[in-house]
Design a protein around this motif. Structure first.
Motif, PDB file in Angstrom:
ATOM      1  N   UNK A 177      18.924  30.085  56.999  1.00  0.00           N
ATOM      2  CA  UNK A 177      19.634  28.887  56.554  1.00  0.00           C
ATOM      3  C   UNK A 177      19.240  28.513  55.132  1.00  0.00           C
ATOM      4  N   UNK A 206      21.654  28.180  51.952  1.00  0.00           N
ATOM      5  CA  UNK A 206      21.730  26.975  51.146  1.00  0.00           C
ATOM      6  C   UNK A 206      21.563  27.282  49.670  1.00  0.00           C
ATOM      7  N   UNK A 246      22.815  23.416  65.513  1.00  0.00           N
ATOM      8  CA  UNK A 246      21.900  22.403  65.003  1.00  0.00           C
ATOM      9  C   UNK A 246      22.411  21.753  63.723  1.00  0.00           C
ATOM     10  N   UNK A 247      23.308  22.431  63.042  1.00  0.00           N
ATOM     11  CA  UNK A 247      23.854  21.878  61.798  1.00  0.00           C
ATOM     12  C   UNK A 247      24.992  20.907  62.060  1.00  0.00           C
ATOM     13  N   UNK A 279      25.503  18.155  63.829  1.00  0.00           N
ATOM     14  CA  UNK A 279      25.350  16.706  63.640  1.00  0.00           C
ATOM     15  C   UNK A 279      25.380  16.299  62.171  1.00  0.00           C
ATOM     16  N   UNK A 280      25.097  17.242  61.280  1.00  0.00           N
ATOM     17  CA  UNK A 280      25.132  16.912  59.862  1.00  0.00           C
ATOM     18  C   UNK A 280      26.408  17.401  59.208  1.00  0.00           C
ATOM     19  N   UNK A 281      27.368  17.726  60.028  1.00  0.00           N
ATOM     20  CA  UNK A 281      28.661  18.152  59.512  1.00  0.00           C
ATOM     21  C   UNK A 281      28.544  19.304  58.547  1.00  0.00           C
ATOM     22  N   UNK A 282      27.664  20.226  58.871  1.00  0.00           N
ATOM     23  CA  UNK A 282      27.555  21.448  58.080  1.00  0.00           C
ATOM     24  C   UNK A 282      27.760  22.620  59.025  1.00  0.00           C
ATOM     25  N   UNK A 287      30.457  22.234  54.017  1.00  0.00           N
ATOM     26  CA  UNK A 287      30.287  20.836  54.347  1.00  0.00           C
ATOM     27  C   UNK A 287      31.555  20.374  55.044  1.00  0.00           C
ATOM     28  N   UNK A 326      31.967  17.312  56.267  1.00  0.00           N
ATOM     29  CA  UNK A 326      32.024  15.853  56.342  1.00  0.00           C
ATOM     30  C   UNK A 326      33.282  15.285  55.702  1.00  0.00           C
ATOM     31  N   UNK A 373      29.763  15.208  43.599  1.00  0.00           N
ATOM     32  CA  UNK A 373      28.497  14.997  42.917  1.00  0.00           C
ATOM     33  C   UNK A 373      28.423  15.804  41.628  1.00  0.00           C
ATOM     34  N   UNK A 374      29.300  16.787  41.500  1.00  0.00           N
ATOM     35  CA  UNK A 374      29.233  17.643  40.326  1.00  0.00           C
ATOM     36  C   UNK A 374      30.357  17.424  39.324  1.00  0.00           C
ATOM     37  N   UNK A 380      22.122  11.634  59.544  1.00  0.00           N
ATOM     38  CA  UNK A 380      22.795  12.784  58.936  1.00  0.00           C
ATOM     39  C   UNK A 380      23.098  12.517  57.469  1.00  0.00           C
ATOM     40  N   UNK A 440      21.808  14.627  54.233  1.00  0.00           N
ATOM     41  CA  UNK A 440      22.721  15.149  53.213  1.00  0.00           C
ATOM     42  C   UNK A 440      22.318  14.683  51.827  1.00  0.00           C
TER      43      UNK A 440
END
Lengths: 286, 266
Positions: A52, A56, A96-97, A99-102, A121, A123, A132-133, B59, B63
């Protein structure tokens, strides 16, 4: 199996109930074993974490590299390595990812048909994942570029067309030099590919943005008749009542070796040049 | 009192001596914008939200950290509260606890507080640095350069005047004044990038005229980089036994000197 307890009312009903209870016990046992093995399969270990972390750091890797990485991670952490269980391995990570929307998702390159794995991602359902970029007006231009690509026949947008759309931005305008600089950044960040002044959506972009594209461009987006994924660089059946689309690499694979290629949907002669099946590069990226 | 301690213990890693200040401690909090919630407030706070909401917020924190960490920018607690937690600020310690657990179990990462006054955090790798990974990350080709600089500082006792760094690099055919084909702008990488990322500290030497600077290990290096490994690297380089550098050896193998990462499962 009925117990040897005798009761006065050993009717069919109660015997059936006994049988059901027994079956339920056995079923529960089987379920427990399955749950257990599922749970066991689902525990993350350092091998998964290392995989992972690498995903990333890289964002997207080709299938061969993913397999090599999988082996490396298992060997580094003395975990059993089963070569053809890469997808199970990734499934453990994905569970496992979630819940973090990944998610680590698989997709095909429209250029060479190679399979890739990308960490995406889930989300946001919009290009805001890039927020963000990129500035707002840059994102707007990216959306316009995507418009051009989706609505085009060949899945490409020329730099001229993109530069022209820079003039129609509702947010802050972009100068020609700024647009060119932005396009370079988008290519560098692997959202777009560029070839001979024409831009296409990168594999990573397609994998990551697929849900957004499907919902945003419901009516216009093309779908490959063979693999059912969204398609941009594809061939189209010429028969007006048919018009199915097939990815270039999917065409290569589907029609391989056929003397007379025919449309899988309407059986009309398939008039386009059948590309060669591209062999994946044997070296992983270094 | 015990509640807070319990939260603190689950948060800080026992091996990380440097992080002697647990996240949820009651020391003076300079964040006037964010008074530390008491444990009873946290309890009450938790009752206001559904488990799903708390999971969702966790979460989002994860992030947030990941995005920042990608650029190696430390996370400020104030930013976390303002941009992510918002209404959930009262259960901040609980959310952080859960986020830390997620980082540990899913990513093999650890949240480390590098500035207890301003409450700044970084993510640190719990997995040992790979020796020969099959895929090299495109985002960090400068690790070799960093490693040399860190080694130099360590071998020289912890602080090195910048001139020594430039001269040593020059001997290694890395001219800080010129653009290097692999490392690019070397001077910028060392004085700006590595410093911003907290791998190095660029400190003014007092009473120097003209002003001179020295380099020290930064907070991230302290927790991420193993001094033992540096010594081993030095040993190989000079074909010497690491033990021959008695002072450095002692420091590397002392509790505060050894790497803070968890031992690998090997």
């Amino acid at each position: 199996m009925v117990t040897h307890e005798t009761t006065t009312h050993t009717t069919t009903g109660s015997r059936l109930k006994e049988k059901k209870k027994q079956e339920e016990k056995e079923g529960a046992h089987c379920r427990r074993v399955t749950d257990q093995s599922r749970d066991m399969a689902r525990q993350m270990e350092d091998s998964h974490r290392r995989f992972l972390q690498t995903m990333m750091a890289n964002g997207i890797v080709d299938e061969q590299s993913a397999r090599t990485l999988y082996q490396y991670c298992c060997e580094t952490h003395n975990t059993q390595h089963t070569p053809d269980k890469l997808d199970d391995f990734i499934e453990t990570i994905n569970s496992k990812l979630q819940p973090m929307f990944m998610q680590v998702r698989k997709g095909m390159s429209e250029d060479n048909g190679q399979q890739f794995y990308a960490l995406v991602n889930m989300a946001e359902t919009d290009v805001t994942r890039m927020s963000s970029d990129y500035a707002d007006n840059e994102l707007e231009l990216f959306r316009k570029t995507m418009d051009l690509i989706v609505c085009s026949e060949n899945g490409k947008a020329s730099s001229t067309d993109i530069l022209n759309s820079a003039d129609t931005l509702t947010t802050k305008k972009l100068k020609k030099s700024e647009t060119e600089h932005l396009l370079n950044r988008l290519v560098h960040d692997r959202w777009l590919n560029e070839k001979r002044g024409e831009y296409t959506l990168s594999t990573r972009c397609i994998i990551e943005m697929e849900p957004y594209i499907r919902s945003m461009y419901q009516d216009q987006v093309k779908v490959c008749h063979i693999c059912r994924n969204i398609a941009f660089q594809c061939q189209i059946c010429e028969k007006p009542t048919c018009g199915i689309k097939i990815h270039n690499p999917c065409v290569a694979r589907y029609f391989k070796g056929r003397a007379e290629p025919r449309c899988p949907a309407c059986d009309d002669f398939w008039p386009h040049e059948i590309p060669e099946v591209r062999r994946p590069r044997s070296q992983s990226k270094r | 009192m015990t509640q807070r301690k319990r939260l603190a213990n689950t948060q800080s890693s026992s091996q990380n001596k440097r992080q002697s200040v647990p996240l949820a401690s009651q020391e003076e909090d300079d964040d006037s914008t964010f008074p530390q919630p008491s444990s009873s407030q946290v309890q009450r706070g938790l009752e206001r939200f559904t488990p799903a909401q708390v999971d969702q917020k966790t979460a989002e924190v994860v992030q947030f950290f990941l995005v920042r960490d990608q650029k190696k920018i430390p996370v400020r607690r104030a930013d976390l509260v303002k941009h992510v937690l918002k209404d959930y600020r009262n259960i901040y310690p609980e959310i952080m606890k859960r986020a830390a657990r997620t980082f540990d179990q899913v990513f093999g990462l650890k949240i480390v507080e590098i500035d207890s006054k301003n409450h700044m955090y970084i993510l640190v790798n719990k997995l040992e640095t790979a020796e020969a990974p099959p895929i090299t990350s495109p985002t960090n080709p400068k690790t070799g350069l960093l490693f040399v600089v860190l080694s130099l500082i360590f071998m020289k006792g912890g602080a090195v005047r910048e001139n020594l760094i430039w001269n040593t690099l020059k001997k290694l055919r890395v001219d800080a004044g010129e653009k290097h084909e692999e490392f690019g702008d070397v001077k910028k990488a060392i004085t700006d990038e590595f410093v911003r990322q907290r791998y190095l500290e660029y400190v003014r030497i007092p009473h120097t005229e003209p002003v001179e600077f020295e380099f020290r290990w930064g907070q991230r290096a302290e927790v991420e980089v193993s001094k033992v490994k540096i010594l081993e690297f030095m040993g190989e380089l000079h074909d010497q036994d690491p033990q021959s550098w008695t002072q450095q050896f002692r420091e590397a193998h002392s509790v505060s000197g050894s790497s803070q990462t968890a031992p690998s499962s090997r």
